[in-house]
Design a protein around this motif. Structure first.
Motif, mmCIF file in Angstrom:
data_model
loop_
_atom_site.group_PDB
_atom_site.id
_atom_site.type_symbol
_atom_site.label_atom_id
_atom_site.label_comp_id
_atom_site.label_asym_id
_atom_site.label_seq_id
_atom_site.Cartn_x
_atom_site.Cartn_y
_atom_site.Cartn_z
ATOM 1 N N UNK A 14 76.830 95.059 57.318
ATOM 2 C CA UNK A 14 77.302 95.926 58.386
ATOM 3 C C UNK A 14 78.833 95.913 58.416
ATOM 4 N N UNK A 15 79.379 97.027 58.841
ATOM 5 C CA UNK A 15 80.829 97.222 58.935
ATOM 6 C C UNK A 15 81.531 97.074 57.590
ATOM 7 N N UNK A 16 80.783 97.085 56.523
ATOM 8 C CA UNK A 16 81.290 96.957 55.141
ATOM 9 C C UNK A 16 82.064 95.669 54.906
ATOM 10 N N UNK A 17 82.212 94.835 55.922
ATOM 11 C CA UNK A 17 82.956 93.583 55.781
ATOM 12 C C UNK A 17 82.073 92.350 55.974
ATOM 13 N N UNK A 18 80.908 92.528 56.557
ATOM 14 C CA UNK A 18 80.026 91.408 56.866
ATOM 15 C C UNK A 18 78.714 91.554 56.096
ATOM 16 N N UNK A 19 78.266 90.446 55.516
ATOM 17 C CA UNK A 19 76.977 90.404 54.834
ATOM 18 C C UNK A 19 76.222 89.169 55.310
#
Length: 630
Positions: free
Chosen positions: A440-445
């Protein structure tokens, strides 16, 4: 060349390095990738960053902090064996480029002799995979691989200084070039040298003896890959190791010497869907006590060939083939001067992409061994995507398969205590699991998995003290448990951070007794197998500076079969700090490490105290040449 290698292995101080040419294109090598046919099984792969943190340590240091494998450690630089999912040291297959390198006479690997510097790729496969990789894969498999170079030329040299007068040195060259219009090649030459003098400033901790020992380890790794434009591929691999361990070196009468050497060689040829592999492995063990005038000498040779063919059609991937191995052993404790044995395997591995969500693997294997018959070994596994959305997926997996272990040469041929009629161990492994990945948010995995397993093993071999340690099929063991793993990653501009946690509940006990001696330990936890264990790994990185924390929690371990005595549980924590300096084509990595940060007191399987807090400082210089101009 052979004389040069031999001289380096035998002489204590010499280090050599090799420089070579550049490449035009990377080499892609086809080979046996067992993970392709392990649908339904839990597989954990390690990236290059994780491996680089442990570049000066052995593989057990890495696996104990990132997996639930319990290691039976006899002390610094000493024997270190695995208990994978509650099984014994003989129930973990260790494969190097697809070749099982467990000792034929012992049936296991001493992980203190397997440095992380000896391989490029590492995967851990949980549970039985006997139908795919063969004997010994009862509790799980550890898969080591060599990788072709992606740099035209890379040279590196590293040195680590540790507490207690311990130090490590590594030299590696990676290279590639075009031979002509049709062929190019890539390669790696790596040398490593480690000394553990273990000059502890104390002889006891909490009134328990810290056993004095010294050890050294030396090795050479040579990988060559050749690739042609018409799909011919050839690779050659050599791994030479020499390890020396001395216990109580100052005690002239009571000191013990163990010297082990391994010569591992392999040649692999691939043309389109056809692959052929031939290999020779020699293992040498020398043991002596006191003045070393009388060496117990053991030499085993393994010659093996493997042929396989791949087929693909209508969503099916099939690998069919066979393997043959010839063993020759000269061991002082055997009834005859030369013991020989032939082993063979026929296998059929399949992978079916049934739908976009469903993958099924069905595998068959039949082994053949001189004078007795291992069981037919099938397995069935499946993976199904329960949910698949943008940035999220949830996968269910399950497998059911038979396992087996061929008795070791010691179990069959050892004088008086061996048993030529010993039966292969066999069992059934069942497991199910869930895995999810969320971005999510392209920064969190975020990712998480939970696995439940049930592994019943029959005809477990046992050196029976009630019959002068004559080896017999005396036990039926049930190992069952739950594994939970989760992790989170965050990337934002120059900042990176992440954390991994793991917890394992493992109940492993004898289920049935085959004689009166073992009847009183039914239902008892196996020795040195913790019921509870956990790991925590966290890091934060800003540009080229990285700080990593590691923790391992182990519950109490029983040290007697009736569970009347035990070793207390413990928690270990390590701290690492690393910074990379870059000057044009040269990188310098500086790493500092604190092991056993809290100076925790704990005991090894010998009931000796392990060392306290220690420090290590390492420096690695790397030179990368620019890409070739086309």
């Amino acid at each position: 060349m052979a004389l040069t290698i031999a001289a380096w292995l035998l002489c204590p101080q010499t280090l050599i390095a090799q420089r070579d040419s550049i490449r035009l294109e990377p080499v892609v090598i086809k080979g046996f990738v067992p993970e392709n046919f392990m649908s339904g099984l839990k597989i954990q792969k390690f990236d290059s960053t994780s491996l680089s943190l442990f570049r000066f340590q052995n593989i057990s240091d890495l696996l104990s902090l990132y997996t639930p494998i319990a290691f039976k450690n006899y002390g610094p630089g000493q024997l270190n064996t695995a208990s994978f999912r509650g099984t014994s040291a003989n129930h973990t297959a260790v494969l190097w480029n697809g070749l099982n390198i467990n000792s034929p006479i012992l049936g296991q690997t001493d992980f203190s002799t397997i440095p992380v510097a000896g391989f490029d790729q590492l995967s851990v496969q949980y549970g039985s995979a006997a139908s795919i990789v063969g004997s010994d894969a009862v509790g799980g498999s550890i898969l080591l691989g060599s990788a072709a170079s992606k740099q035209p030329l890379q040279l590196s040299i590293g040195q680590q200084q540790e507490s207690f007068d311990n130090h490590q040195t590594q030299v590696t060259g990676r290279y590639a070039a075009a031979i002509n219009d049709q062929w190019n090649f890539s390669g790696k030459t790596s040398l490593y040298d480690g000394r553990m003098n273990n000059n502890f400033p104390y002889s006891q901790r909490n009134q328990y003896t810290v056993l004095p020992s010294t050890s050294f380890q030396r090795g050479l790794v040579q990988d060559l890959f050749f690739n042609s434009k018409n799909d011919h591929q050839i690779s050659a691999h050599v791994w030479l190791t020499r390890n020396r361990l001395i216990l109580t070196p100052e005690d002239k009468a009571g000191r013990e010497l163990t010297l082990t050497e391994a010569y591992r060689t392999m040649l692999r040829y691939n043309f389109k869907e056809f692959t052929f592999r031939t290999s020779w492995v020699r293992d040498i063990i020398d043991y002596a006590k006191g003045d070393y005038s009388q060496l117990d000498h053991a030499v085993t040779d393994k010659f093996s060939n493997r042929i396989e063919r791949d087929f693909q059609f209508n969503g099916f991937q099939i690998k069919a083939g066979g393997e043959w191995a010839h063993y020759r052993a000269r061991v002082a404790g055997y009834d005859k001067a030369l013991a020989t044995e032939n082993r063979g395997d026929l296998f059929l591995l399949t992978r079916w992409q049934a739908t976009n969500r469903l993958i099924v693997s069905a595998n068959l294997r039949q082994a053949f061994v001189t004078k007795f018959d291992p069981p037919f070994t099938p397995s069935l596994g499946a993976e199904y995507l329960l949910a698949q959305k943008v940035g999220y997926n949830l996968k269910f997996r399950g497998s059911f398969g038979r396992s087996y272990r061929v008795p070791t040469l010691n179990e069959r041929f050892w004088k008086e205590m061996g048993n030529p009629e010993i039966r292969p161990e066999t069992g059934w492994n069942k497991e199910i699991g869930l895995e999810q990945n969320f971005t999510f948010n392209s920064n969190h995995t975020f990712f998480a998995s939970i696995t439940a397993y049930h592994n019943r093993i029959k005809d477990w071999t046992y050196w029976n003290p009630g019959k002068s340690y004559h080896v017999e099929n005396l036990q039926q063991v049930l190992a069952r448990g739950i594994e939970v793993q989760a992790g989170w990653r965050h990337n934002l501009n120059d900042w990176k951070s992440g954390v991994n946690i793991g917890y394992t509940l493992n109940k492993s006990a004898q289920e049935k007794a085959y004689d009166a001696y073992s009847s009183d330990i039914i239902g008892k936890q196996l020795v040195f197998v913790p019921v509870h264990s956990g790991t925590l790994n966290a890091f934060i990185q800003y540009k080229s500076t990285r700080l990593t924390g590691q923790a391992q929690v182990i519950s109490k371990r029983f040290s007697t079969f009736d569970n009347s005595q035990f070793l207390e549980g413990y928690t270990l924590a390590n701290l690492l700090a690393e910074h990379t300096f870059v000057w044009d084509k040269i990188k310098m990595r500086l790493q500092g490490q604190i092991n056993n940060l809290a100076n925790t007191f704990y005991l090894n399987v010998r009931n000796n105290a392990m060392p306290g807090r220690s420090f290590a400082l390492s420096l690695f210089l790397i030179y990368d040449s620019p890409p070739a101009v086309k």
